[in-house]
Design a protein around this motif. Structure first.
Motif, PDB file in Angstrom:
ATOM      1  N   ASP A  49       0.730  -1.174  -0.122  1.00  0.00           N
ATOM      2  CA  ASP A  49       0.094  -0.486   0.044  1.00  0.00           C
ATOM      3  C   ASP A  49       1.010   1.125  -0.004  1.00  0.00           C
ATOM      4  OD1 ASP A  49      -2.185  -1.698   0.525  1.00  0.00           O
ATOM      5  OD2 ASP A  49      -2.464  -1.516   1.934  1.00  0.00           O
ATOM      6  N   GLU A  50       1.633   1.196  -0.566  1.00  0.00           N
ATOM      7  CA  GLU A  50       2.982   2.502  -0.815  1.00  0.00           C
ATOM      8  C   GLU A  50       2.485   3.272  -1.261  1.00  0.00           C
ATOM      9  OE1 GLU A  50       7.018   2.837  -0.170  1.00  0.00           O
ATOM     10  OE2 GLU A  50       6.812   1.430   2.341  1.00  0.00           O
ATOM     11  N   PRO A  51       2.904   4.801  -1.764  1.00  0.00           N
ATOM     12  CA  PRO A  51       2.068   5.232  -3.268  1.00  0.00           C
ATOM     13  C   PRO A  51       3.487   5.441  -3.847  1.00  0.00           C
ATOM     14  CG  PRO A  51       2.870   7.029  -0.819  1.00  0.00           C
ATOM     15  CD  PRO A  51       2.478   5.495  -0.670  1.00  0.00           C
ATOM     16  N   ILE A  52       4.141   5.030  -3.836  1.00  0.00           N
ATOM     17  CA  ILE A  52       5.646   4.656  -4.825  1.00  0.00           C
ATOM     18  C   ILE A  52       5.187   4.161  -5.525  1.00  0.00           C
ATOM     19  CG2 ILE A  52       7.960   4.895  -5.453  1.00  0.00           C
ATOM     20  CD1 ILE A  52       7.589   6.619  -2.467  1.00  0.00           C
ATOM     21  N   ALA A  53       4.926   3.464  -6.401  1.00  0.00           N
ATOM     22  CA  ALA A  53       4.853   2.170  -8.067  1.00  0.00           C
ATOM     23  C   ALA A  53       6.105   1.863  -7.893  1.00  0.00           C
ATOM     24  CB  ALA A  53       4.223   3.229  -9.483  1.00  0.00           C
ATOM     25  N   LEU A  54       6.751   1.140  -7.937  1.00  0.00           N
ATOM     26  CA  LEU A  54       7.538  -0.134  -8.639  1.00  0.00           C
ATOM     27  C   LEU A  54       7.430  -0.437  -9.857  1.00  0.00           C
ATOM     28  CD1 LEU A  54       7.827  -2.200  -5.240  1.00  0.00           C
ATOM     29  CD2 LEU A  54       8.634   0.062  -5.970  1.00  0.00           C
ATOM     30  N   ARG A  55       8.974  -0.746 -10.600  1.00  0.00           N
ATOM     31  CA  ARG A  55       8.405  -0.863 -12.093  1.00  0.00           C
ATOM     32  C   ARG A  55       8.711  -1.854 -12.426  1.00  0.00           C
ATOM     33  NH1 ARG A  55      11.730   2.295 -16.018  1.00  0.00           N
ATOM     34  NH2 ARG A  55      14.433   1.660 -14.546  1.00  0.00           N
ATOM     35  N   PHE A  56       8.035  -2.977 -12.842  1.00  0.00           N
ATOM     36  CA  PHE A  56       7.727  -4.265 -12.825  1.00  0.00           C
ATOM     37  C   PHE A  56       7.935  -5.011 -14.513  1.00  0.00           C
ATOM     38  CE2 PHE A  56       7.669  -4.814  -9.427  1.00  0.00           C
ATOM     39  CZ  PHE A  56       7.375  -6.391  -8.181  1.00  0.00           C
ATOM     40  N   VAL A  57       8.807  -5.303 -14.717  1.00  0.00           N
ATOM     41  CA  VAL A  57       8.353  -6.582 -16.234  1.00  0.00           C
ATOM     42  C   VAL A  57       7.759  -6.639 -16.692  1.00  0.00           C
ATOM     43  CG1 VAL A  57       9.737  -7.651 -18.024  1.00  0.00           C
ATOM     44  CG2 VAL A  57      10.991  -5.784 -16.583  1.00  0.00           C
ATOM     45  N   LEU A  58       6.918  -6.770 -17.279  1.00  0.00           N
ATOM     46  CA  LEU A  58       5.216  -7.654 -17.729  1.00  0.00           C
ATOM     47  C   LEU A  58       6.396  -9.258 -18.511  1.00  0.00           C
ATOM     48  CD1 LEU A  58       2.987  -7.413 -17.207  1.00  0.00           C
ATOM     49  CD2 LEU A  58       2.614  -6.799 -20.364  1.00  0.00           C
ATOM     50  N   ASP A  59       5.917  -9.684 -17.729  1.00  0.00           N
ATOM     51  CA  ASP A  59       6.367 -11.730 -18.767  1.00  0.00           C
ATOM     52  C   ASP A  59       5.489 -12.408 -18.467  1.00  0.00           C
ATOM     53  OD1 ASP A  59       7.681 -13.671 -19.022  1.00  0.00           O
ATOM     54  OD2 ASP A  59       9.941 -12.996 -17.498  1.00  0.00           O
ATOM     55  N   SER A 200       6.183 -12.362 -22.840  1.00  0.00           N
ATOM     56  CA  SER A 200       6.479 -11.220 -22.732  1.00  0.00           C
ATOM     57  C   SER A 200       8.036 -10.223 -22.220  1.00  0.00           C
ATOM     58  CB  SER A 200       5.215 -10.106 -22.012  1.00  0.00           C
ATOM     59  OG  SER A 200       5.225 -10.427 -21.359  1.00  0.00           O
ATOM     60  N   GLY A 201       8.429 -11.309 -21.529  1.00  0.00           N
ATOM     61  CA  GLY A 201       9.010 -11.160 -21.002  1.00  0.00           C
ATOM     62  C   GLY A 201      10.809 -10.993 -21.787  1.00  0.00           C
ATOM     63  N   ALA A 202      10.620 -11.846 -22.805  1.00  0.00           N
ATOM     64  CA  ALA A 202      11.812 -11.731 -23.562  1.00  0.00           C
ATOM     65  C   ALA A 202      11.818 -10.484 -24.300  1.00  0.00           C
ATOM     66  CB  ALA A 202      11.633 -13.158 -24.345  1.00  0.00           C
ATOM     67  N   ARG A 203      13.190 -10.156 -24.521  1.00  0.00           N
ATOM     68  CA  ARG A 203      13.733  -8.588 -25.097  1.00  0.00           C
ATOM     69  C   ARG A 203      13.684  -8.509 -26.940  1.00  0.00           C
ATOM     70  NH1 ARG A 203      17.375  -3.925 -23.869  1.00  0.00           N
ATOM     71  NH2 ARG A 203      16.999  -2.360 -25.489  1.00  0.00           N
ATOM     72  N   ARG A 204      14.152 -10.359 -26.494  1.00  0.00           N
ATOM     73  CA  ARG A 204      14.610 -10.603 -28.492  1.00  0.00           C
ATOM     74  C   ARG A 204      13.305 -11.677 -29.182  1.00  0.00           C
ATOM     75  NH1 ARG A 204      16.543  -6.602 -28.103  1.00  0.00           N
ATOM     76  NH2 ARG A 204      18.553  -6.145 -27.924  1.00  0.00           N
ATOM     77  N   MET A 205      13.248 -11.859 -29.990  1.00  0.00           N
ATOM     78  CA  MET A 205      12.649 -12.862 -30.465  1.00  0.00           C
ATOM     79  C   MET A 205      13.478 -14.149 -30.284  1.00  0.00           C
ATOM     80  SD  MET A 205       9.667 -12.342 -31.156  1.00  0.00           S
ATOM     81  CE  MET A 205       8.625 -12.940 -32.790  1.00  0.00           C
ATOM     82  N   LEU A 206      13.702 -15.004 -30.518  1.00  0.00           N
ATOM     83  CA  LEU A 206      14.602 -16.691 -30.489  1.00  0.00           C
ATOM     84  C   LEU A 206      13.676 -18.053 -30.647  1.00  0.00           C
ATOM     85  CD1 LEU A 206      17.242 -17.588 -27.533  1.00  0.00           C
ATOM     86  CD2 LEU A 206      15.578 -19.226 -29.158  1.00  0.00           C
ATOM     87  N   ILE A 207      14.473 -18.210 -32.432  1.00  0.00           N
ATOM     88  CA  ILE A 207      13.763 -19.595 -32.653  1.00  0.00           C
ATOM     89  C   ILE A 207      14.739 -20.206 -32.031  1.00  0.00           C
ATOM     90  CG2 ILE A 207      15.201 -19.158 -34.813  1.00  0.00           C
ATOM     91  CD1 ILE A 207      12.079 -20.630 -36.175  1.00  0.00           C
ATOM     92  N   ASN A 208      14.917 -21.662 -32.168  1.00  0.00           N
ATOM     93  CA  ASN A 208      15.796 -22.895 -31.719  1.00  0.00           C
ATOM     94  C   ASN A 208      15.931 -23.392 -33.048  1.00  0.00           C
ATOM     95  OD1 ASN A 208      13.948 -24.798 -32.864  1.00  0.00           O
ATOM     96  ND2 ASN A 208      13.675 -25.793 -30.908  1.00  0.00           N
ATOM     97  N   ARG A 209      17.551 -24.161 -32.809  1.00  0.00           N
ATOM     98  CA  ARG A 209      18.262 -24.515 -34.282  1.00  0.00           C
ATOM     99  C   ARG A 209      17.478 -25.630 -35.001  1.00  0.00           C
ATOM    100  NH1 ARG A 209      22.227 -24.322 -30.014  1.00  0.00           N
ATOM    101  NH2 ARG A 209      23.951 -23.119 -31.103  1.00  0.00           N
ATOM    102  N   ALA A 210      16.092 -26.043 -34.267  1.00  0.00           N
ATOM    103  CA  ALA A 210      15.200 -27.374 -34.909  1.00  0.00           C
ATOM    104  C   ALA A 210      14.604 -25.688 -36.309  1.00  0.00           C
ATOM    105  CB  ALA A 210      14.651 -28.135 -34.444  1.00  0.00           C
ATOM    106  N   GLY A 211      14.109 -25.323 -35.460  1.00  0.00           N
ATOM    107  CA  GLY A 211      13.261 -24.444 -35.926  1.00  0.00           C
ATOM    108  C   GLY A 211      14.243 -23.553 -37.571  1.00  0.00           C
ATOM    109  N   GLY A 212      15.329 -22.973 -36.742  1.00  0.00           N
ATOM    110  CA  GLY A 212      15.806 -22.983 -38.318  1.00  0.00           C
ATOM    111  C   GLY A 212      16.186 -23.447 -38.798  1.00  0.00           C
TER     112      GLY A 212
END
Length: 309
Positions: A49-59, A200-212
Protein backbone atom coordinates in the motif's frame (compact mmCIF):
# COMPACT_ATOMS: atom_id res chain seq x y z
CA UNK A 1 28.99 -14.11 -35.93
CA UNK A 2 27.89 -15.48 -32.58
CA UNK A 3 27.60 -13.84 -29.18
CA UNK A 4 27.41 -15.04 -25.60
CA UNK A 5 24.36 -13.70 -23.76
CA UNK A 6 22.62 -14.42 -20.47
CA UNK A 7 19.12 -15.90 -20.22
CA UNK A 8 17.04 -14.05 -22.86
CA UNK A 9 13.81 -15.10 -21.18
CA UNK A 10 12.66 -15.34 -17.58
CA UNK A 11 10.86 -18.68 -17.37
CA UNK A 12 10.22 -19.68 -13.74
CA UNK A 13 8.95 -23.27 -13.64
CA UNK A 14 7.99 -23.53 -9.97
CA UNK A 15 5.07 -25.37 -8.41
CA UNK A 16 3.70 -23.48 -5.41
CA UNK A 17 0.33 -22.95 -3.78
CA UNK A 18 -2.09 -20.68 -5.69
CA UNK A 19 -1.71 -17.87 -3.16
CA UNK A 20 -4.16 -15.35 -1.84
CA UNK A 21 -7.40 -14.46 -3.55
CA UNK A 22 -8.06 -11.15 -5.22
CA UNK A 23 -9.49 -8.42 -3.05
CA UNK A 24 -13.32 -8.77 -3.26
CA UNK A 25 -13.81 -5.08 -3.93
CA UNK A 26 -11.86 -5.39 -7.15
CA UNK A 27 -13.10 -8.77 -8.32
CA UNK A 28 -15.79 -7.47 -10.71
CA UNK A 29 -13.91 -4.49 -12.17
CA UNK A 30 -11.89 -4.06 -15.34
CA UNK A 31 -8.70 -2.09 -15.02
CA UNK A 32 -6.42 -0.27 -17.42
CA UNK A 33 -2.80 -0.18 -16.31
CA UNK A 34 -0.30 2.14 -18.02
CA UNK A 35 2.51 0.31 -19.77
CA UNK A 36 5.80 1.64 -21.11
CA UNK A 37 7.93 0.01 -23.79
CA UNK A 38 11.56 0.24 -22.66
CA UNK A 39 12.65 -2.71 -24.75
CA UNK A 40 10.83 -4.64 -22.05
CA UNK A 41 7.17 -3.92 -21.35
CA UNK A 42 7.07 -2.25 -17.93
CA UNK A 43 4.04 -1.70 -15.67
CA UNK A 44 3.63 -0.01 -12.26
CA UNK A 45 3.14 -2.32 -9.28
CA UNK A 46 2.53 -1.22 -5.68
CA UNK A 47 3.64 -3.21 -2.65
CA UNK A 48 2.31 -2.91 0.91
CA UNK A 49 0.00 0.00 0.00
CA UNK A 50 2.90 2.39 -0.45
CA UNK A 51 2.12 5.22 -2.92
CA UNK A 52 5.32 4.95 -4.97
CA UNK A 53 5.02 2.77 -8.07
CA UNK A 54 7.64 0.09 -8.62
CA UNK A 55 8.76 -0.85 -12.14
CA UNK A 56 7.91 -4.46 -12.98
CA UNK A 57 8.63 -6.19 -16.29
CA UNK A 58 5.47 -7.76 -17.73
CA UNK A 59 6.37 -11.41 -18.27
CA UNK A 60 3.85 -13.95 -19.57
CA UNK A 61 6.70 -16.46 -19.75
CA UNK A 62 7.46 -16.34 -16.02
CA UNK A 63 5.41 -18.81 -14.02
CA UNK A 64 5.82 -16.73 -10.87
CA UNK A 65 6.15 -13.07 -9.97
CA UNK A 66 9.60 -12.02 -8.80
CA UNK A 67 11.24 -9.07 -7.06
CA UNK A 68 14.81 -7.86 -6.78
CA UNK A 69 16.74 -8.56 -3.59
CA UNK A 70 16.64 -4.86 -2.73
CA UNK A 71 12.86 -4.77 -3.19
CA UNK A 72 12.44 -7.91 -1.07
CA UNK A 73 14.54 -6.44 1.72
CA UNK A 74 12.32 -3.38 1.80
CA UNK A 75 8.89 -4.96 1.37
CA UNK A 76 8.88 -8.65 2.31
CA UNK A 77 7.56 -9.71 5.70
CA UNK A 78 9.00 -13.20 6.11
CA UNK A 79 12.65 -14.22 5.90
CA UNK A 80 13.41 -15.76 2.52
CA UNK A 81 13.84 -19.52 2.14
CA UNK A 82 15.88 -21.22 -0.56
CA UNK A 83 14.18 -23.08 -3.39
CA UNK A 84 15.24 -24.58 -6.72
CA UNK A 85 13.71 -23.15 -9.87
CA UNK A 86 13.96 -23.83 -13.59
CA UNK A 87 15.36 -20.78 -15.31
CA UNK A 88 15.94 -20.23 -19.02
CA UNK A 89 19.52 -21.44 -18.65
CA UNK A 90 18.81 -24.39 -16.38
CA UNK A 91 18.16 -25.15 -12.72
CA UNK A 92 19.26 -22.46 -10.28
CA UNK A 93 18.87 -21.63 -6.61
CA UNK A 94 16.57 -18.79 -5.63
CA UNK A 95 14.89 -17.42 -2.54
CA UNK A 96 11.16 -17.30 -1.86
CA UNK A 97 9.69 -14.45 0.20
CA UNK A 98 6.23 -13.11 1.05
CA UNK A 99 4.99 -9.55 0.58
CA UNK A 100 1.98 -8.49 2.68
CA UNK A 101 0.19 -6.94 -0.32
CA UNK A 102 0.70 -6.49 -4.05
CA UNK A 103 -1.45 -4.19 -6.19
CA UNK A 104 -1.67 -3.88 -9.96
CA UNK A 105 -4.19 -1.23 -11.01
CA UNK A 106 -7.13 -1.63 -8.65
CA UNK A 107 -6.59 -5.35 -8.14
CA UNK A 108 -4.71 -6.37 -5.02
CA UNK A 109 -3.55 -9.60 -3.41
CA UNK A 110 -2.53 -10.23 0.18
CA UNK A 111 0.32 -12.39 1.48
CA UNK A 112 1.82 -12.98 -1.94
CA UNK A 113 4.75 -15.38 -2.38
CA UNK A 114 7.37 -14.00 -4.78
CA UNK A 115 10.71 -15.18 -6.10
CA UNK A 116 13.69 -13.06 -5.01
CA UNK A 117 16.21 -12.42 -7.79
CA UNK A 118 19.70 -10.96 -7.41
CA UNK A 119 19.63 -7.23 -8.11
CA UNK A 120 21.95 -7.65 -11.10
CA UNK A 121 19.44 -9.95 -12.82
CA UNK A 122 17.07 -7.01 -13.06
CA UNK A 123 19.51 -4.47 -14.47
CA UNK A 124 20.27 -4.03 -18.16
CA UNK A 125 21.27 -1.16 -20.42
CA UNK A 126 21.67 0.99 -17.30
CA UNK A 127 18.01 0.39 -16.44
CA UNK A 128 17.09 -1.15 -13.09
CA UNK A 129 13.75 -2.88 -12.56
CA UNK A 130 12.11 -3.72 -9.25
CA UNK A 131 10.51 -7.01 -10.27
CA UNK A 132 8.75 -9.22 -12.78
CA UNK A 133 4.96 -9.51 -13.02
CA UNK A 134 4.45 -13.18 -13.86
CA UNK A 135 1.70 -15.50 -15.05
CA UNK A 136 0.72 -16.50 -11.50
CA UNK A 137 -1.02 -13.11 -11.34
CA UNK A 138 -1.76 -12.50 -15.02
CA UNK A 139 -3.57 -15.85 -15.39
CA UNK A 140 -6.13 -14.72 -12.81
CA UNK A 141 -7.55 -12.46 -15.53
CA UNK A 142 -8.30 -12.18 -19.20
CA UNK A 143 -5.55 -9.87 -20.41
CA UNK A 144 -5.16 -7.37 -23.23
CA UNK A 145 -1.53 -6.44 -23.84
CA UNK A 146 -1.80 -3.29 -25.96
CA UNK A 147 1.78 -2.07 -26.19
CA UNK A 148 1.17 0.15 -29.26
CA UNK A 149 -1.27 2.21 -27.16
CA UNK A 150 0.65 1.90 -23.89
CA UNK A 151 -1.96 -0.08 -21.93
CA UNK A 152 -2.39 -3.37 -20.10
CA UNK A 153 -6.05 -4.27 -19.59
CA UNK A 154 -7.13 -6.76 -16.92
CA UNK A 155 -10.63 -8.28 -17.00
CA UNK A 156 -12.30 -10.87 -14.77
CA UNK A 157 -12.48 -14.13 -16.71
CA UNK A 158 -15.18 -14.01 -19.38
CA UNK A 159 -16.12 -10.39 -18.63
CA UNK A 160 -14.21 -8.51 -21.31
CA UNK A 161 -16.39 -6.12 -23.35
CA UNK A 162 -18.14 -7.66 -26.34
CA UNK A 163 -16.21 -5.44 -28.74
CA UNK A 164 -12.89 -6.87 -27.57
CA UNK A 165 -13.04 -9.15 -30.61
CA UNK A 166 -13.83 -6.34 -33.04
CA UNK A 167 -12.11 -5.81 -36.37
CA UNK A 168 -8.83 -4.84 -34.69
CA UNK A 169 -8.29 -8.40 -33.46
CA UNK A 170 -8.12 -11.63 -35.41
CA UNK A 171 -9.83 -14.94 -34.78
CA UNK A 172 -9.34 -16.85 -31.54
CA UNK A 173 -6.45 -19.31 -31.63
CA UNK A 174 -6.41 -22.25 -29.17
CA UNK A 175 -3.57 -22.28 -26.67
CA UNK A 176 -2.02 -24.81 -24.34
CA UNK A 177 -1.04 -23.64 -20.87
CA UNK A 178 2.17 -25.41 -19.93
CA UNK A 179 2.24 -25.91 -16.20
CA UNK A 180 -1.17 -24.21 -16.21
CA UNK A 181 0.33 -20.82 -17.10
CA UNK A 182 2.90 -20.59 -19.93
CA UNK A 183 1.24 -19.95 -23.29
CA UNK A 184 1.96 -22.21 -26.26
CA UNK A 185 0.27 -22.16 -29.68
CA UNK A 186 0.95 -22.91 -33.34
CA UNK A 187 2.60 -20.51 -35.79
CA UNK A 188 4.36 -20.60 -39.14
CA UNK A 189 7.79 -19.26 -40.05
CA UNK A 190 8.50 -19.13 -43.78
CA UNK A 191 5.76 -21.70 -44.28
CA UNK A 192 7.19 -24.13 -41.70
CA UNK A 193 5.01 -25.09 -38.73
CA UNK A 194 6.51 -24.25 -35.32
CA UNK A 195 5.36 -24.35 -31.73
CA UNK A 196 5.40 -20.85 -30.25
CA UNK A 197 5.75 -19.70 -26.64
CA UNK A 198 4.40 -16.22 -25.88
CA UNK A 199 6.95 -14.63 -23.56
CA UNK A 200 6.46 -10.90 -23.10
CA UNK A 201 9.54 -10.86 -20.85
CA UNK A 202 11.82 -11.80 -23.76
CA UNK A 203 13.48 -8.73 -25.20
CA UNK A 204 14.40 -10.66 -28.33
CA UNK A 205 12.60 -13.14 -30.52
CA UNK A 206 14.31 -16.53 -30.39
CA UNK A 207 13.99 -19.62 -32.55
CA UNK A 208 15.75 -22.87 -31.70
CA UNK A 209 18.08 -24.62 -34.12
CA UNK A 210 15.42 -27.12 -35.15
CA UNK A 211 13.06 -24.27 -35.98
CA UNK A 212 15.75 -22.26 -37.73
CA UNK A 213 16.62 -25.24 -39.90
CA UNK A 214 13.00 -26.05 -40.74
CA UNK A 215 12.23 -22.41 -41.60
CA UNK A 216 15.47 -21.74 -43.48
CA UNK A 217 16.40 -18.80 -41.25
CA UNK A 218 19.02 -16.54 -42.79
CA UNK A 219 21.83 -15.95 -40.30
CA UNK A 220 23.16 -12.39 -40.34
CA UNK A 221 26.62 -11.06 -39.59
CA UNK A 222 25.64 -8.93 -36.59
CA UNK A 223 23.81 -9.63 -33.35
CA UNK A 224 22.88 -7.99 -30.06
CA UNK A 225 24.64 -8.50 -26.76
CA UNK A 226 21.80 -7.11 -24.64
CA UNK A 227 20.30 -9.59 -22.14
CA UNK A 228 16.85 -9.40 -20.59
CA UNK A 229 16.15 -9.95 -16.86
CA UNK A 230 16.21 -13.66 -16.18
CA UNK A 231 17.40 -16.55 -14.06
CA UNK A 232 20.54 -18.66 -14.39
CA UNK A 233 24.26 -17.97 -14.41
CA UNK A 234 25.38 -19.73 -17.59
CA UNK A 235 25.98 -18.01 -20.90
CA UNK A 236 25.07 -19.43 -24.31
CA UNK A 237 26.02 -18.90 -27.92
CA UNK A 238 23.38 -17.47 -30.26
CA UNK A 239 23.43 -16.30 -33.84
CA UNK A 240 21.44 -13.34 -35.09
CA UNK A 241 19.10 -13.86 -38.01
CA UNK A 242 16.14 -12.53 -39.96
CA UNK A 243 12.89 -14.28 -39.05
CA UNK A 244 11.43 -13.79 -42.51
CA UNK A 245 7.66 -14.35 -42.80
CA UNK A 246 5.94 -15.10 -39.49
CA UNK A 247 2.23 -15.93 -39.53
CA UNK A 248 0.23 -16.23 -36.30
CA UNK A 249 -3.52 -16.90 -36.46
CA UNK A 250 -3.63 -15.46 -39.96
CA UNK A 251 -1.71 -12.28 -39.10
CA UNK A 252 1.54 -11.77 -40.99
CA UNK A 253 4.62 -10.16 -39.48
CA UNK A 254 7.68 -9.05 -41.43
CA UNK A 255 10.92 -7.33 -40.51
CA UNK A 256 11.49 -9.14 -37.22
CA UNK A 257 15.02 -10.05 -36.16
CA UNK A 258 15.62 -13.18 -34.12
CA UNK A 259 18.26 -15.00 -32.15
CA UNK A 260 18.90 -18.57 -33.29
CA UNK A 261 19.98 -21.09 -30.67
CA UNK A 262 18.91 -23.54 -27.99
CA UNK A 263 18.09 -23.01 -24.32
CA UNK A 264 18.10 -25.68 -21.60
CA UNK A 265 14.60 -24.66 -20.56
CA UNK A 266 13.26 -25.91 -23.90
CA UNK A 267 14.76 -29.30 -23.13
CA UNK A 268 13.22 -29.23 -19.66
CA UNK A 269 9.85 -28.60 -21.32
CA UNK A 270 10.43 -31.46 -23.75
CA UNK A 271 10.63 -29.10 -26.75
CA UNK A 272 14.28 -28.97 -27.77
CA UNK A 273 13.93 -31.37 -30.71
CA UNK A 274 10.78 -29.74 -32.11
CA UNK A 275 10.81 -26.46 -34.07
CA UNK A 276 10.23 -23.81 -31.38
CA UNK A 277 9.79 -20.05 -31.49
CA UNK A 278 9.75 -17.67 -28.53
CA UNK A 279 7.54 -14.67 -29.30
CA UNK A 280 8.80 -11.71 -27.31
CA UNK A 281 8.41 -7.98 -26.82
CA UNK A 282 9.48 -6.99 -30.38
CA UNK A 283 6.28 -8.50 -31.78
CA UNK A 284 4.08 -7.25 -28.95
CA UNK A 285 5.38 -3.71 -29.50
CA UNK A 286 3.66 -3.84 -32.90
CA UNK A 287 0.52 -5.83 -32.14
CA UNK A 288 -2.14 -5.83 -29.38
CA UNK A 289 -2.81 -9.34 -28.04
CA UNK A 290 -5.80 -10.58 -26.04
CA UNK A 291 -5.32 -13.65 -23.83
CA UNK A 292 -8.32 -15.51 -22.41
CA UNK A 293 -6.60 -17.75 -19.88
CA UNK A 294 -9.67 -19.67 -18.71
CA UNK A 295 -11.08 -20.12 -22.23
CA UNK A 296 -7.56 -21.01 -23.42
CA UNK A 297 -7.57 -18.83 -26.51
CA UNK A 298 -5.49 -15.95 -27.80
CA UNK A 299 -6.24 -13.24 -30.38
CA UNK A 300 -3.57 -11.27 -32.20
CA UNK A 301 -4.15 -7.99 -34.02
CA UNK A 302 -5.28 -8.23 -37.61
CA UNK A 303 -2.85 -5.57 -38.81
CA UNK A 304 0.43 -5.03 -36.95
CA UNK A 305 2.11 -1.63 -36.73
CA UNK A 306 4.78 -1.37 -39.46
CA UNK A 307 8.36 -1.84 -38.25
CA UNK A 308 10.33 1.30 -37.45
CA UNK A 309 12.76 2.43 -40.12
Amino acid sequence: MSVSIRSPIAVLALLLSPGAALAPAAASAQVEVPMVDLGWLVVPVYLNDEPIALRFVLDTGASWTAVSAQTAERFSRRPGREIEVQGASGLTQAVLATVPSLRIGEFSLDDRDVIVLPDQDLVSDDQAFDGILGADILSRFDVMIDAPNGSLWLYPHGQAPADIADSALGNALPIDLLGGRRIRHRAEVNGAAVEALLDSGARRMLINRAGGGAAGIEVLDTTSTTASPGLGNESFEFHSGSLGALVVAGTSFAGLRTLVGDLPVLGALGMQAAPMLIIGAPLLARCPVFIAYRARTIRYCRQPVPPAD
